[in-house]
Write a protein that holds these residues in place. Sequence first.
Motif, mmCIF file in Angstrom:
data_model
loop_
_atom_site.group_PDB
_atom_site.id
_atom_site.type_symbol
_atom_site.label_atom_id
_atom_site.label_comp_id
_atom_site.label_asym_id
_atom_site.label_seq_id
_atom_site.Cartn_x
_atom_site.Cartn_y
_atom_site.Cartn_z
ATOM 1 N N ASP A 171 2.207 26.709 38.211
ATOM 2 C CA ASP A 171 2.134 27.651 37.106
ATOM 3 C C ASP A 171 0.777 28.312 37.030
ATOM 4 O O ASP A 171 0.618 29.341 36.417
ATOM 5 C CB ASP A 171 2.384 26.916 35.787
ATOM 6 N N ASP B 165 13.357 24.779 27.755
ATOM 7 C CA ASP B 165 14.052 25.278 28.929
ATOM 8 C C ASP B 165 15.540 25.059 28.778
ATOM 9 O O ASP B 165 16.009 24.323 27.926
ATOM 10 C CB ASP B 165 13.565 24.536 30.160
ATOM 11 N N ARG C 54 9.267 31.832 26.782
ATOM 12 C CA ARG C 54 10.419 31.318 27.492
ATOM 13 C C ARG C 54 10.839 32.304 28.572
ATOM 14 O O ARG C 54 11.289 31.922 29.642
ATOM 15 C CB ARG C 54 11.575 31.118 26.512
ATOM 16 N N LYS D 50 5.612 24.650 27.495
ATOM 17 C CA LYS D 50 5.716 25.587 26.380
ATOM 18 C C LYS D 50 5.600 24.896 25.032
ATOM 19 O O LYS D 50 6.299 25.206 24.099
ATOM 20 C CB LYS D 50 7.035 26.361 26.444
ATOM 21 N N SER E 124 9.329 31.723 31.738
ATOM 22 C CA SER E 124 9.809 30.577 32.498
ATOM 23 C C SER E 124 11.018 30.934 33.344
ATOM 24 O O SER E 124 11.373 30.216 34.261
ATOM 25 C CB SER E 124 10.158 29.441 31.552
ATOM 26 N N LYS F 117 2.614 24.016 30.264
ATOM 27 C CA LYS F 117 3.695 24.106 31.245
ATOM 28 C C LYS F 117 5.038 23.913 30.563
ATOM 29 O O LYS F 117 6.028 24.487 30.964
ATOM 30 C CB LYS F 117 3.473 23.035 32.310
#
Lengths: 777, 168
Positions: B24, A447, A60, A636, A63, A634
């Motif tokens: 990403d 997120d 995380r 997670k 991100s 992407k």
Amino acid sequence: MKRQSSTNINESDHNPCGLLWVKIENSNDINNQAFKIEVSENDTVDDLKDKILERLNNTRWKSMNDNASISLGVYTISASTSIPQQSNYLQQNHSIDVDSLNSPVDIIPNLFQKQSVIASAASGTTSATMPPDSSILTPQPSIVLSKLSTSIPINTNNTNGHPNNMISSMSPKTFNNIAHEEHVNYIETSPQRACSTSPKLISVPKASIVRPSSVTLSQATTNNNNNNSTSLPHLSNYISTNNRAYTQARLSPNDFTHQLSQVQQKHARNIEGLRYSTELVNRTNLTYRVIFQPDELAKNIRHHLFNNKQTASDPIFIFSNSTLSLERGINSISNSNTKTEKPLLSLKPIDVTNNYMHIGRTITPIEIGESSENPYHVDVNANNGDDDNENEVQTSSPNEFKTYKLITNEKQLKEASDLLSNEDQVEGMETSPKQAILLLPKGYVGDHHNGVGSHSLNEELGRSYENQKDIQEAITSQLNTTKSHSSTSSTENLPKSLEVSLQGSDTTAFIQQHHHVPLNEQEVGLIDPMIENEWHKKTAHTHNDQSQDQKQQGTEKTDSQSSTEGDSPVTKPHVRILPKDRPIPHPIRAHPKSATSSSSAQKSTSERVFPKINVLIVEDNVINQAILGSFLRKHKISYKVANNGKEAVDIWKEGGLHLIFMDLQLPVLSGIEAAKQIRNCEKEQKKGTSNGSGSPPVIIVALTASNSIEDKRNALISGCNDYLTKPVNLHWLSKKITEWGCMQALIDFDSWKQGQSRMTDSFLNKVPKKVKMGVIS
Amino acid sequence: MIEPMPVEIINWGILNEIISMDEDDPDFSKGLIIQFIDQAETTFGEMDEQLNNNKDLSELEKLGHFLKGSSAALGLQRIAWSCERIQNLGRKAEKSFPSKEQLLDTLPADTELTDSDKANYDKSNSGVPPTTDDDDLYLFLIKRALAQARLEFQVARRELSTYYNEVL
């Protein structure tokens, strides 16, 4: 899979010259531990950052951070310097700024500022060290000034330094460095706050002693400058503008009022020969953050800082914007021994699964305790307050004593942020992300959620408490819909107290699925404190029609869904006919006219709440595996891959799966067969466990390449819960994953398992024949 | 009833979703495309093998299905369409294949075909269909569908090369 190895290849191109221990600074994640990063011969700090990001790729943390938002550094504690002296000094400095610049902008009326100073990179050959002695660190400005032919008034109170050294090191290089200053200023004041930009610039805190030891002569120059003795106009300019940046960005009264725990360890950092900048993070004990410039060589850091012997207990810290912005919230920045222990509530999703939450009226204390029988005990007596109220929430968690505002929708968020930024302007403090508490299902690791859509939750909770009958109806129709069409959307209602009988494991899956379906992505993240009477008031008085709409949705859905399914999703995967007024797991572009409630939700597509689930991809085509896998990465979401039905069954038997994407046409064992086998195994498992405490059934989603009705029917008959037509629309898939995952998150709720008579597997077995829902016909 | 051939060579709506993952993971989409090109060429070769030697319709069906999956996932919809024809012909769910004139007409007007494209296409897309209703008919139709798939593959490959500004 193929791509993951590429970076390793890159790394092996270089000669690794050692390892560096690094650690994320200020993270309260218990898993946050120092880890090793391999350092190659020519790696710069920038490269290190890339490696770190790579290393943390699936976290995380990643991100929220990128190369530009993080910096590497260490903490260092300066030796004693009295604060009065500093204040005095600072004051003087201001006068110089004023005189030299004539620019009010550059005058910072804050005595607790930090100065930034430039210095050239220390050559390392000058080995003279500067003792942490104020007499040395308060240099002689007058000489400097005269040599530099500047005409700026000088305060000579502090002129005890080493002017000669200073001058000698005021090489052209230094001035080149100065030329970079403006860029630095610009960048440092930018929101991204790149900690390090221009090479060879060292910005040093104003406090007179920066380093306890080992300061080279040229760095002494820096200190001289720093100590206000330099009055070069551009330097002053730099300093003062930089002050502003730092003042806004870093310093707040909290930094000073909060007394840190005593310095437990004075890091006598040898930062000689390194390019870095520093920031004062704690005035009381003069803790500095030393941030390495991005072009500094990692091996130099190893060499100079750790003498090539670094231990995990003494890592290099990874500072990031997101953590920096939290420091106000936690009231302090501490030294390297304590900071990692600091909990950061504000940006951290809170696991409330086992917590007891009590939400009252406009001011709603939330108690987070250790035990409860109820995951969300929501006191819904609240009757007033409107959306615009910011509800204050107090937490009694041992570590958190600050008052946080519970922000539950976008409007509130905006207001709160406006409010806070106003405060900040007054106080000259930073304006950056504010604290918020998010209430999320157990195990949530997704997120951040921006708070839209909570209204629909209100509505649902409200309905669930007071309109159970309606809900039952809605659910009934929903389940009917499901049965006949395999639902492709979440429902509107939250069934709190339904009882459903167990009629075979295939249908169990359906029931469970749609039992939990109602929470969709917009709803799961947040609990609005003024839950429902208010909502009811509103609906009753102002949104009457809306509520009626919602009551009818159950029935509408049947129609709309059949029409949706009636279309051929294969040939037109992106064209779906959507019913109005339905928060839908459909792609944005397919959303023709969303109701007002869901239009705001649409904006937040990128900020999804993805629950923590384990997914199995069953696909024989590596390209499709890669696409799905990348998509899950992407978001997670952890996943495994099986190449055929047999592998899928084997992996499923290992346990822990929540969701299976099952291609139907597979070598060895078809997806249909695999699904059947899994369902059969589940049945047997259930029989085996007397009290039905077995794990909830896995959700199987068939990936059908064709849109033939028969394929889909076969998929559902074989035990799949749902199907997707390939090519899978990824927008749509993300919605579906949220939906499925939320169901699973709810299924896994501890308390739900513990005999809430309403839901989940326990009751399904305990009360098998109690209920008739005309559902499973 | 055979679905009509899509007009656009690439469904950018689909491919863009994959390209968006490049954020990403730089070059993710390009890597996939390159992987697909390999996969398609391999699969076409296997189809040839089946057509010429084994003449196993069910294998051809599987191969068609396989390549359909990845091409559709990448938005290469005309390839996917051709593969679906192969799949359906392989299981005898369809028993015709549009004429090459019809299909060429569906190509976007600005599509440029190289001489070798045309030669290969014509070469394997000709002949008189068997009048019998046995496997030979389906093999013949599959051969034509494969020629179409190859042509579409070349066209798509060129368009992708343009997009990535690199010969793929």
